[in-house]
Design a protein around this motif. Structure first.
Motif, PDB file in Angstrom:
ATOM      1  N   MET A   1     -18.650  -0.719   0.895  1.00  0.00           N
ATOM      2  CA  MET A   1     -18.066  -1.474   1.872  1.00  0.00           C
ATOM      3  C   MET A   1     -16.780  -1.433   1.782  1.00  0.00           C
ATOM      4  O   MET A   1     -16.066  -1.594   0.766  1.00  0.00           O
ATOM      5  N   SER A   2     -15.958  -1.471   2.761  1.00  0.00           N
ATOM      6  CA  SER A   2     -14.514  -1.327   2.869  1.00  0.00           C
ATOM      7  C   SER A   2     -13.918  -2.861   2.325  1.00  0.00           C
ATOM      8  O   SER A   2     -14.478  -3.828   3.013  1.00  0.00           O
ATOM      9  N   THR A   3     -12.980  -2.866   1.649  1.00  0.00           N
ATOM     10  CA  THR A   3     -12.450  -4.184   1.313  1.00  0.00           C
ATOM     11  C   THR A   3     -11.313  -4.584   2.002  1.00  0.00           C
ATOM     12  O   THR A   3     -10.921  -5.737   1.980  1.00  0.00           O
ATOM     13  N   ILE A   4     -10.869  -3.545   2.780  1.00  0.00           N
ATOM     14  CA  ILE A   4      -9.861  -3.983   3.686  1.00  0.00           C
ATOM     15  C   ILE A   4     -10.037  -4.557   5.037  1.00  0.00           C
ATOM     16  O   ILE A   4     -11.203  -4.069   5.504  1.00  0.00           O
ATOM     17  N   THR A   5      -9.819  -5.581   5.556  1.00  0.00           N
ATOM     18  CA  THR A   5      -9.986  -6.380   6.613  1.00  0.00           C
ATOM     19  C   THR A   5      -8.913  -6.101   7.967  1.00  0.00           C
ATOM     20  O   THR A   5      -7.775  -6.031   7.486  1.00  0.00           O
ATOM     21  N   LYS A   6      -9.432  -6.145   9.101  1.00  0.00           N
ATOM     22  CA  LYS A   6      -8.727  -5.916  10.248  1.00  0.00           C
ATOM     23  C   LYS A   6      -8.347  -7.313  10.555  1.00  0.00           C
ATOM     24  O   LYS A   6      -9.142  -8.318  11.028  1.00  0.00           O
ATOM     25  N   SER A   7      -7.091  -7.802  10.906  1.00  0.00           N
ATOM     26  CA  SER A   7      -6.867  -8.954  10.968  1.00  0.00           C
ATOM     27  C   SER A   7      -6.889  -9.198  12.738  1.00  0.00           C
ATOM     28  O   SER A   7      -6.700  -8.259  13.515  1.00  0.00           O
ATOM     29  N   THR A   8      -7.569 -10.231  13.106  1.00  0.00           N
ATOM     30  CA  THR A   8      -7.578 -10.905  14.321  1.00  0.00           C
ATOM     31  C   THR A   8      -6.791 -11.776  15.034  1.00  0.00           C
ATOM     32  O   THR A   8      -6.817 -12.359  15.952  1.00  0.00           O
ATOM     33  N   SER A   9      -5.829 -12.195  14.153  1.00  0.00           N
ATOM     34  CA  SER A   9      -4.999 -13.202  14.426  1.00  0.00           C
ATOM     35  C   SER A   9      -4.043 -12.797  15.492  1.00  0.00           C
ATOM     36  O   SER A   9      -3.901 -11.471  15.846  1.00  0.00           O
ATOM     37  N   THR A  10      -3.116 -13.698  16.029  1.00  0.00           N
ATOM     38  CA  THR A  10      -2.318 -13.166  17.126  1.00  0.00           C
ATOM     39  C   THR A  10      -0.743 -12.925  16.607  1.00  0.00           C
ATOM     40  O   THR A  10       0.287 -12.772  17.393  1.00  0.00           O
ATOM     41  N   ASP A  11      -0.588 -12.892  15.258  1.00  0.00           N
ATOM     42  CA  ASP A  11       0.555 -12.617  14.705  1.00  0.00           C
ATOM     43  C   ASP A  11       0.968 -10.867  14.611  1.00  0.00           C
ATOM     44  O   ASP A  11       0.194 -10.264  15.200  1.00  0.00           O
ATOM     45  N   THR A  12       2.032 -10.604  14.034  1.00  0.00           N
ATOM     46  CA  THR A  12       2.419  -9.224  14.020  1.00  0.00           C
ATOM     47  C   THR A  12       1.181  -8.273  13.129  1.00  0.00           C
ATOM     48  O   THR A  12       1.363  -7.036  13.094  1.00  0.00           O
ATOM     49  N   ARG A  13       0.370  -9.027  12.547  1.00  0.00           N
ATOM     50  CA  ARG A  13      -0.749  -8.354  11.858  1.00  0.00           C
ATOM     51  C   ARG A  13      -1.804  -7.976  12.584  1.00  0.00           C
ATOM     52  O   ARG A  13      -2.856  -7.027  12.294  1.00  0.00           O
ATOM     53  N   PRO A 162      -0.452  -4.178  -9.497  1.00  0.00           N
ATOM     54  CA  PRO A 162      -1.458  -2.755  -9.196  1.00  0.00           C
ATOM     55  C   PRO A 162      -0.681  -2.314  -8.258  1.00  0.00           C
ATOM     56  O   PRO A 162      -0.991  -0.744  -8.174  1.00  0.00           O
ATOM     57  N   VAL A 163       0.538  -2.671  -7.392  1.00  0.00           N
ATOM     58  CA  VAL A 163       1.200  -1.668  -6.450  1.00  0.00           C
ATOM     59  C   VAL A 163       2.532  -1.882  -6.674  1.00  0.00           C
ATOM     60  O   VAL A 163       3.121  -3.053  -6.612  1.00  0.00           O
ATOM     61  N   LYS A 164       3.164  -0.973  -7.093  1.00  0.00           N
ATOM     62  CA  LYS A 164       4.740  -0.930  -7.425  1.00  0.00           C
ATOM     63  C   LYS A 164       5.474  -0.093  -6.413  1.00  0.00           C
ATOM     64  O   LYS A 164       4.983   1.165  -6.362  1.00  0.00           O
ATOM     65  N   PHE A 165       6.576  -0.440  -6.022  1.00  0.00           N
ATOM     66  CA  PHE A 165       7.306   0.343  -4.875  1.00  0.00           C
ATOM     67  C   PHE A 165       8.656   0.503  -5.741  1.00  0.00           C
ATOM     68  O   PHE A 165       9.099  -0.649  -6.171  1.00  0.00           O
ATOM     69  N   TYR A 166       9.362   1.678  -5.621  1.00  0.00           N
ATOM     70  CA  TYR A 166      10.760   1.423  -5.884  1.00  0.00           C
ATOM     71  C   TYR A 166      11.520   2.548  -4.591  1.00  0.00           C
ATOM     72  O   TYR A 166      11.345   3.449  -4.390  1.00  0.00           O
ATOM     73  N   LEU A 167      12.392   1.532  -3.986  1.00  0.00           N
ATOM     74  CA  LEU A 167      13.065   2.175  -2.887  1.00  0.00           C
ATOM     75  C   LEU A 167      14.426   2.868  -3.256  1.00  0.00           C
ATOM     76  O   LEU A 167      15.169   2.198  -4.111  1.00  0.00           O
ATOM     77  N   ASP A 168      15.052   3.740  -2.809  1.00  0.00           N
ATOM     78  CA  ASP A 168      16.077   4.523  -3.088  1.00  0.00           C
ATOM     79  C   ASP A 168      16.741   5.016  -2.013  1.00  0.00           C
ATOM     80  O   ASP A 168      16.061   5.196  -0.677  1.00  0.00           O
ATOM     81  N   ALA A 169      18.045   5.328  -1.646  1.00  0.00           N
ATOM     82  CA  ALA A 169      18.728   5.950  -0.595  1.00  0.00           C
ATOM     83  C   ALA A 169      19.973   6.614  -0.962  1.00  0.00           C
ATOM     84  O   ALA A 169      20.610   6.015  -2.124  1.00  0.00           O
ATOM     85  N   GLU A 245      -7.620  -0.526  -1.992  1.00  0.00           N
ATOM     86  CA  GLU A 245      -9.060  -0.089  -1.840  1.00  0.00           C
ATOM     87  C   GLU A 245      -9.590   0.475  -2.984  1.00  0.00           C
ATOM     88  O   GLU A 245     -10.597   0.644  -3.556  1.00  0.00           O
ATOM     89  N   GLN A 246      -8.616   1.304  -3.304  1.00  0.00           N
ATOM     90  CA  GLN A 246      -9.244   2.491  -4.828  1.00  0.00           C
ATOM     91  C   GLN A 246      -9.259   1.391  -5.918  1.00  0.00           C
ATOM     92  O   GLN A 246     -10.467   1.385  -6.448  1.00  0.00           O
ATOM     93  N   ILE A 247      -8.498   0.368  -6.048  1.00  0.00           N
ATOM     94  CA  ILE A 247      -8.902  -0.480  -7.316  1.00  0.00           C
ATOM     95  C   ILE A 247     -10.293  -1.021  -7.126  1.00  0.00           C
ATOM     96  O   ILE A 247     -11.153  -1.325  -7.938  1.00  0.00           O
ATOM     97  N   ALA A 248     -10.382  -1.823  -5.817  1.00  0.00           N
ATOM     98  CA  ALA A 248     -11.560  -2.549  -5.310  1.00  0.00           C
ATOM     99  C   ALA A 248     -12.790  -1.595  -5.616  1.00  0.00           C
ATOM    100  O   ALA A 248     -14.013  -1.868  -6.431  1.00  0.00           O
ATOM    101  N   ARG A 249     -12.709  -0.121  -5.245  1.00  0.00           N
ATOM    102  CA  ARG A 249     -13.810   0.846  -5.537  1.00  0.00           C
ATOM    103  C   ARG A 249     -14.184   0.958  -7.071  1.00  0.00           C
ATOM    104  O   ARG A 249     -15.379   1.247  -7.507  1.00  0.00           O
ATOM    105  N   SER A 250     -12.926   0.849  -7.927  1.00  0.00           N
ATOM    106  CA  SER A 250     -13.250   1.241  -9.327  1.00  0.00           C
ATOM    107  C   SER A 250     -13.965   0.146 -10.062  1.00  0.00           C
ATOM    108  O   SER A 250     -14.137   0.304 -11.125  1.00  0.00           O
TER     109      SER A 250
END
Ligand code: DC
Length: 252
Positions: A1-13, A162-169, A245-250
């Protein structure tokens, strides 16, 4: 089963995949100035239904305290005590959250040029960094669904994130963005001059002994030179959700 949910709210999500409301998560975003990091972090948090922590604001607040209370560069002990006494914290009812010192909002103060010029000095003080990292971890305990943005969030504050980003430009692009952002008249400062300043600040941020600006080994590096903010946010959201999702599956 997917662990990711679809938002039904009225915000930007609305209609987007989001992180389930009961799932704790920390996403770190590090990188130099002018990569669009703060805006991206704020929008990513909004997109995924998470809180947003601007750790640069904490160092800027310390620099403002140094200037406004008249501490000299050899009075770091006194400065750190003052910052601890100021009990820096955020007003989470605001979007984005605003910072307070001694219970007084100081958001308007921390973006001034004199603060920007002084903040690299303040950010080198190890004792101050330790205090800030402790505070950031407490904030995470209180806001367990968080996008935390800075220079050392994935490397020092939350090495197990569990999730890391590094932004550069590209530095010239970062310089142009900074000029636009601050509304600087091209007569008063050229993009080349701004680029030199930016490279100097990167150098100071990357070479300090404590919490230097580095790309953690396990971070996803994104070059934002050719991307619009919305494209970066969408890219990060997709990558973050895949990772969650990957983490949840593992998990057994
Ligand atoms: O992202 P910013 O420009 O608001 O950051 C202000 C300064 O604070 C910048 O010189 C880097 C420093 N900083 C830091 O050393 N560690 C952090 N986690 C965040 C910012």
């Amino acid at each position: 089963m997917s662990t990711i949910t679809k938002s039904t709210s009225t915000d930007t999500r609305e209609g987007h995949d989001t992180v389930p409301d009961d799932q704790p998560i920390i996403i770190t975003i590090d990188g130099p100035a002018g990569t669009g990091k703060s805006t991206v972090a704020r929008l990513l948090a909004e997109r995924l239904g998470l809180d947003f922590l601007d750790t640069g604001a904490m160092y800027r607040a310390a620099a403002a305290i140094m200037i406004d209370r008249g501490y000299e560069e050899d009075e770091t002990g006194e400065l750190v005590s003052a910052v601890i006494g100021a009990d820096l914290h955020f007003d989470w009812s605001q979007d984005p959250p605003t910072i307070l010192a001694w219970d007084t909002p100081i958001d308007h103060r921390i973006r001034s040029n004199d603060v920007t010029d002084r903040v690299s000095f303040v950010a080198k003080i190890s004792e101050l960094r330790h205090h800030m990292v402790r505070k950031q971890r407490i904030i995470w305990a209180q806001h367990p669904r968080l996008v935390s943005e800075g220079r050392d969030q994935g490397s020092v504050a939350f090495p197990d994130a569990p999730v890391k980003f590094y932004l550069d430009a590209d530095p010239m692009i970062r310089a142009q963005r900074r000029i636009d952002q601050l509304g600087i008249d091209p007569e008063t400062m050229t993009v080349e001059e701004m680029c030199e300043r930016i490279i100097h600040r990167d150098e100071l941020d990357s070479t300090r002994s404590d919490g230097p600006l580095v790309c953690p080994d396990d971070a996803i590096r994104i070059d934002t030179s050719e991307l619009e903010i919305d494209e970066v946010v969408e890219k990060l959201a997709t990558l973050a959700l895949e990772r969650i999702e990957q983490i949840a599956r593992s998990k057994p």
